[in-house]
Design a protein around this motif. Sequence first.
Motif: not given
Length: 200
Positions: A98-117
Motif C-alpha cells: 500500500a505505497t504512495l506509488g500505488l496511490a498515485k496510480e489509483v488517483q490517475a483513474c479519477a474522477p471517481f463516482g457512479e460508473g467509476n468507483r
Amino acid sequence: MLTISACRPLLLQVFGDHVVGSGRSVGGLHLVQAMDACDHNLYVKRGGHPQACGLTLKGEEEVGKFRHEINTYAADFFGTAGVVDKLNIDGELALAEATLGLAKEVQACAPFGEGNRQPVFATLSAKVIDAVPMGASGSHLRLQVRDKSGSQAKLIGFGFGDLGSSLKIGEELDVAYELGENIWNGRTEVQLRLVDVRRG
C-alpha cells in the motif's frame, strides 16, 4: 455513515412548501426504479441514478402514501432475507504494497463516482497496534495495524471514532480501505482511508 450502519436505504425529507428528499441506497436497490414504481402523481420532480436520488413531493399529505409504496417496493425487492449489504474488494494487499506509488496510480483513474468507483483494497488478519479517536468530538479514528508479514500502517477512519474505545491492542481485524495522498508540511505520503472493519 448512517446508510452503512443502519444497513437500510435512507431517504431524508425536509418540509417546506413541498417535501424535498434525497436518498442513498444499499444492497443493490435501484432508487430510480423504486421511485418510478410509486404513483407518479405524488411527485413535483424526481431523478438520480441507481445509488442516489433526489425528489420533491407535492406536499406533506403525499408522504404517507409515498412511504408505504416505496417500502412495499423495497420489501418485495429484498424478500425475506432483508438487506444484505456487500462491500466489493478490488484486491488484497500486504501493507508493504500500500505505497504512495500505488496511490498515485489509483488517483490517475479519477474522477471517481457512479460508473467509476474508487478501488477498495483489503488487508486480512491485521493486528491492532493502536486505536485512537480523533477530531474535536472524537468521531474519527486513527488506527495502526500490523499485518502477517510484520509490516505496519496507519489508517484514518472518518466516522469510525466509536470503534476507538472498543478495539483491543493485539485484536485481529480485516481492514478495507481506499488509497489516497496526504500532503502535510510539504511532504506527500500515502493515506489509507478506512472503509470498513471486520472483527475476528
